[in-house]
Design an enzyme around this catalytic site. Structure first.
Site, PDB file in Angstrom:
ATOM      1  N   GLY A 264       0.855  -1.180   0.000  1.00 35.08           N
ATOM      2  CA  GLY A 264       0.000   0.000   0.000  1.00 35.08           C
ATOM      3  C   GLY A 264       0.888   1.225   0.000  1.00 35.08           C
ATOM      4  O   GLY A 264       1.732   1.387   0.882  1.00 35.08           O
ATOM      5  N   ALA A 265       0.722   2.073  -1.026  1.00 37.11           N
ATOM      6  CA  ALA A 265       1.566   3.262  -1.130  1.00 37.11           C
ATOM      7  C   ALA A 265       0.703   4.520  -1.097  1.00 37.11           C
ATOM      8  O   ALA A 265       0.948   5.500  -1.788  1.00 37.11           O
ATOM      9  CB  ALA A 265       2.418   3.199  -2.398  1.00 37.11           C
TER      10      ALA A 265
ATOM     11  N   GLU B  79      -2.240  -1.157  16.111  1.00 37.63           N
ATOM     12  CA  GLU B  79      -2.525   0.116  16.785  1.00 37.63           C
ATOM     13  C   GLU B  79      -3.068   1.183  15.823  1.00 37.63           C
ATOM     14  O   GLU B  79      -3.959   1.956  16.162  1.00 37.63           O
ATOM     15  CB  GLU B  79      -1.244   0.627  17.450  1.00 37.63           C
ATOM     16  CG  GLU B  79      -1.363   1.953  18.167  1.00 37.63           C
ATOM     17  CD  GLU B  79      -2.185   1.853  19.429  1.00 37.63           C
ATOM     18  OE1 GLU B  79      -3.375   2.199  19.363  1.00 37.63           O
ATOM     19  OE2 GLU B  79      -1.651   1.417  20.472  1.00 37.63           O
TER      20      GLU B  79
ATOM     21  N   LYS C  18      -8.024  -1.615   8.514  1.00 33.94           N
ATOM     22  CA  LYS C  18      -9.004  -2.019   9.535  1.00 33.94           C
ATOM     23  C   LYS C  18      -9.755  -3.290   9.161  1.00 33.94           C
ATOM     24  O   LYS C  18     -10.227  -4.012  10.035  1.00 33.94           O
ATOM     25  CB  LYS C  18     -10.034  -0.903   9.731  1.00 33.94           C
ATOM     26  CG  LYS C  18      -9.477   0.375  10.286  1.00 33.94           C
ATOM     27  CD  LYS C  18     -10.574   1.411  10.539  1.00 33.94           C
ATOM     28  CE  LYS C  18     -10.957   2.201   9.304  1.00 33.94           C
ATOM     29  NZ  LYS C  18      -9.900   3.059   8.762  1.00 33.94           N
TER      30      LYS C  18
ATOM     31  N   ASP D 149     -17.058   3.827   9.267  1.00 29.88           N
ATOM     32  CA  ASP D 149     -15.640   3.913   9.629  1.00 29.88           C
ATOM     33  C   ASP D 149     -15.457   3.860  11.153  1.00 29.88           C
ATOM     34  O   ASP D 149     -14.641   3.098  11.667  1.00 29.88           O
ATOM     35  CB  ASP D 149     -15.042   5.198   9.044  1.00 29.88           C
ATOM     36  CG  ASP D 149     -13.621   5.428   9.527  1.00 29.88           C
ATOM     37  OD1 ASP D 149     -12.721   4.717   9.053  1.00 29.88           O
ATOM     38  OD2 ASP D 149     -13.415   6.297  10.395  1.00 29.88           O
TER      39      ASP D 149
ATOM     40  N   VAL E 235      -7.017   2.035  14.973  1.00 31.94           N
ATOM     41  CA  VAL E 235      -7.950   2.719  15.878  1.00 31.94           C
ATOM     42  C   VAL E 235      -7.361   4.037  16.356  1.00 31.94           C
ATOM     43  O   VAL E 235      -6.397   4.051  17.119  1.00 31.94           O
ATOM     44  CB  VAL E 235      -8.277   1.848  17.113  1.00 31.94           C
ATOM     45  CG1 VAL E 235      -9.243   2.573  18.031  1.00 31.94           C
ATOM     46  CG2 VAL E 235      -8.842   0.502  16.697  1.00 31.94           C
TER      47      VAL E 235
ATOM     48  N   LYS F  51     -13.786   0.710  13.850  1.00 34.92           N
ATOM     49  CA  LYS F  51     -12.821   0.908  14.927  1.00 34.92           C
ATOM     50  C   LYS F  51     -13.362   0.379  16.255  1.00 34.92           C
ATOM     51  O   LYS F  51     -12.639  -0.245  17.039  1.00 34.92           O
ATOM     52  CB  LYS F  51     -12.466   2.389  15.042  1.00 34.92           C
ATOM     53  CG  LYS F  51     -11.737   2.891  13.796  1.00 34.92           C
ATOM     54  CD  LYS F  51     -11.686   4.396  13.730  1.00 34.92           C
ATOM     55  CE  LYS F  51     -11.119   4.839  12.386  1.00 34.92           C
ATOM     56  NZ  LYS F  51     -11.244   6.286  12.186  1.00 34.92           N
TER      57      LYS F  51
ATOM     58  N   GLY G  56      -4.515  10.804   9.122  1.00 36.34           N
ATOM     59  CA  GLY G  56      -3.404  11.495   8.483  1.00 36.34           C
ATOM     60  C   GLY G  56      -2.236  10.553   8.297  1.00 36.34           C
ATOM     61  O   GLY G  56      -2.030   9.655   9.112  1.00 36.34           O
TER      62      GLY G  56
ATOM     63  N   VAL H 254      -0.543   6.550   4.218  1.00 33.03           N
ATOM     64  CA  VAL H 254       0.036   5.861   5.374  1.00 33.03           C
ATOM     65  C   VAL H 254       1.285   5.083   4.966  1.00 33.03           C
ATOM     66  O   VAL H 254       2.352   5.224   5.569  1.00 33.03           O
ATOM     67  CB  VAL H 254      -1.000   4.929   6.042  1.00 33.03           C
ATOM     68  CG1 VAL H 254      -0.361   4.130   7.165  1.00 33.03           C
ATOM     69  CG2 VAL H 254      -2.180   5.740   6.562  1.00 33.03           C
TER      70      VAL H 254
END
Lengths: 197, 315
Positions: free
Chosen positions: B7-8, B130, B106, B201, B133, B205, B297, B11
């Site tokens: 995944g680019a 971690e 998630k 969403d 969430v 979480k 973010g 994040v």
């Protein structure tokens, strides 16, 4: 005395009016707190206190929160009194008969207040029926209601209802309100109970 | 540790960017079509430049990532529901190869928690998540430190987009549609904000939290979820008459998961403003713990991923 009503009142409203020592209870007389909401007019306080003394209640203290106005422009008053337990219901009844808005009486009866906001076609779905059903199903008393219908009464509108319910029954009450809401296709915005909300 | 990043997006790229600062090396990074793989460490800066310039991230195929020597797979592909693919299969492959996996995705943790834990039990690798969430807020590690058994309820605001919209509606007396358009202009809300505003969403979480508290058993379908799309500006005005406001609040316990708009005190801890998130953890012996911070973010979430990497046992 585990369930002394005078003990729980502070935690319900968060006002610090009844701090200090627990009143002596003598000969079956117990201490109670009632919260009233008065119209800001001369003579109102006296008028509100008369039904208490006339029904055998002994006034202990009156906390008149002038300057602390409720959303409808009324003045909250907290009265501590003592009376034999069997007279207390008569006093509350007499206050209501005199047209005094009793928002909280004792700690065991109507010990909690909750607010909910209802959203949807409130008028089309018969708001007054919705509210009476809430009062009946939940065994609550409607204390205060505001309605906002900025786009007219046939559009989506919102209402905020403040209810007095029995202590410890908020979860049950909210469940019943949720059921009425879903039946009438209303969104029920519930208060968050518990924790340090 | 040697990191392989799947995944680019924001994040994945931020993890690659910050890895060296945390003392780790990036040996692979892949998006859905290409990969950069180098067992002696990829040139992160050049790779990210290519990605941002819409060029392929590298000359390898995404598959090749699994063939290289890495210690931790960072699963940062987009969250998918139901079978949570391809995130679940990625995690499975890494665990079967006895590698660690840190998820920012998630999907697998919310939808297939039990299967993940079963795979982990068979593997020499561990999973951590971690970042799934509350972004930068250390929620799961706090629960881990207090031990899940001692935590009774976790509640809070875990979707910044919905929170931003409600905050603006209350402050400006505007309606939902208007504020949503503004949030999209500001880049706070995505072009398709459905998952944020319908509560999905946030629910994912809180499902993850319920899974951690009860050691599995929950998926999205077990959650009671309501969004904020039906809340008019007038409802917020009415709430304010009572000193309250409306927030999209989630609650997770060992028994249930619930997300919906709720009345909270206007100046209370849960009435965070803007895109800020907050979590309250109710404990049996230590009262209520609260943490607030940036819940989304790239760099924020990447710090959670890299903290997880730091907590992994060395292979």
């Amino acid at each position: 005395m585990v369930d002394d009503p005078a003990e729980n009142v502070d935690s319900v409203e968060g006002t610090a009016a009844t701090d200090g020592e627990e009143p002596e209870t003598d000969g079956g007389v117990r201490a109670y707190t009632v919260r009233l909401e008065l119209v800001d007019e001369p003579g109102e306080l006296l008028r509100a206190l008369a039904p208490i003394s006339e029904n055998g209640g002994n006034l202990l203290s009156i906390h008149h929160e002038r300057g602390n106005i409720t959303p409808r422009g009324h003045i909250p008053v907290e009265v501590d009194l003592e009376c034999p337990p069997d007279r207390f219901d008569d006093i509350v009844g007499a206050l209501r008969d005199a047209g005094v808005n009793v928002i909280q009486a004792g700690a065991e009866h109507y010990g909690e207040e909750i607010s909910v906001v209802l959203v949807g076609h409130l008028v089309e779905s018969d708001l007054s029926d919705t509210l009476s059903r809430i009062e009946a199903d939940v065994d609550a008393v409607l204390l205060d209601l505001s309605l906002a219908a900025p786009d007219g009464t046939d559009a989506i509108s919102s209402a905020r209802a403040r209810l007095a319910i029995d202590s410890g029954r908020s979860d049950e009450a909210l469940e019943a309100i949720r059921a009425i809401g879903s039946e009438k296709e209303l969104t029920v915005v519930e208060p968050l109970l518990g924790g340090e909300a | 540790m040697r990191l392989a990043i799947l995944g680019a997006g924001d994040v994945g790229r931020s993890v690659a960017d910050l890895a060296s600062e945390y003392g780790h090396e990036v040996v692979a990074i892949a998006d859905s079509s290409d990969a950069a793989v180098d067992p002696s460490g990829i040139d992160v800066e050049r790779t990210l430049e290519r990605k941002v310039g819409n060029e392929p991230v590298g000359t390898a195929a995404p598959e090749d990532v699994f063939e290289t020597e890495y210690d931790v797979l960072i699963e940062a592909t987009p969250t998918t529901l139901d079978d949570a693919e391809p995130g679940f299969t990625h995690t499975k492959r890494a665990l079967e190869a006895d590698r660690h996996v840190v998820l920012a995705n998630k999907g697998p943790v919310a939808e297939r928690y039990g299967e993940l834990r079963a795979l982990e039990a068979e593997s020499a690798g561990s999973i951590r998540f971690e970042a799934t969430v509350g972004g930068a807020i250390p929620v799961l590690s706090t629960i881990e430190d207090s031990t899940p058994q001692a935590v009774t309820t976790v509640r809070g605001v875990l979707n910044g987009t919905a929170n931003f919209i409600l905050t603006r509606m209350a402050a400006e007396g505007l309606d939902y549609e208007h504020v949503l358009a503004e949030a999209q202009d500001l880049g706070v809300a995505e072009a398709d904000p459905t998952f944020d505003v319908d509560g999905t969403d946030a629910a994912l979480k809180f499902v993850i939290l319920a899974n951690v508290l009860s050691d599995g058993g929950f998926s999205l379908s077990d959650a009671t979820v309501e969004g904020i799309q039906n809340i008019p500006g007038s409802a917020l005005d009415l709430a304010a008459e009572d000193g309250r406001t409306i927030r999209l609040i989630g609650e997770a316990t060992r028994e249930s998961v619930r997300v919906g708009p709720r009345l909270v005190p206007e100046n209370g801890a849960l009435a965070v403003t803007g895109t800020r998130n907050i979590v309250q953890i109710e404990t049996r012996h230590a009262g209520s713990l609260a943490s607030s911070g940036r819940g989304a973010g790239g760099p924020e979430t990447a710090t959670a991923v890299l903290s997880d990497v730091g907590r992994l046992p060395t292979r």
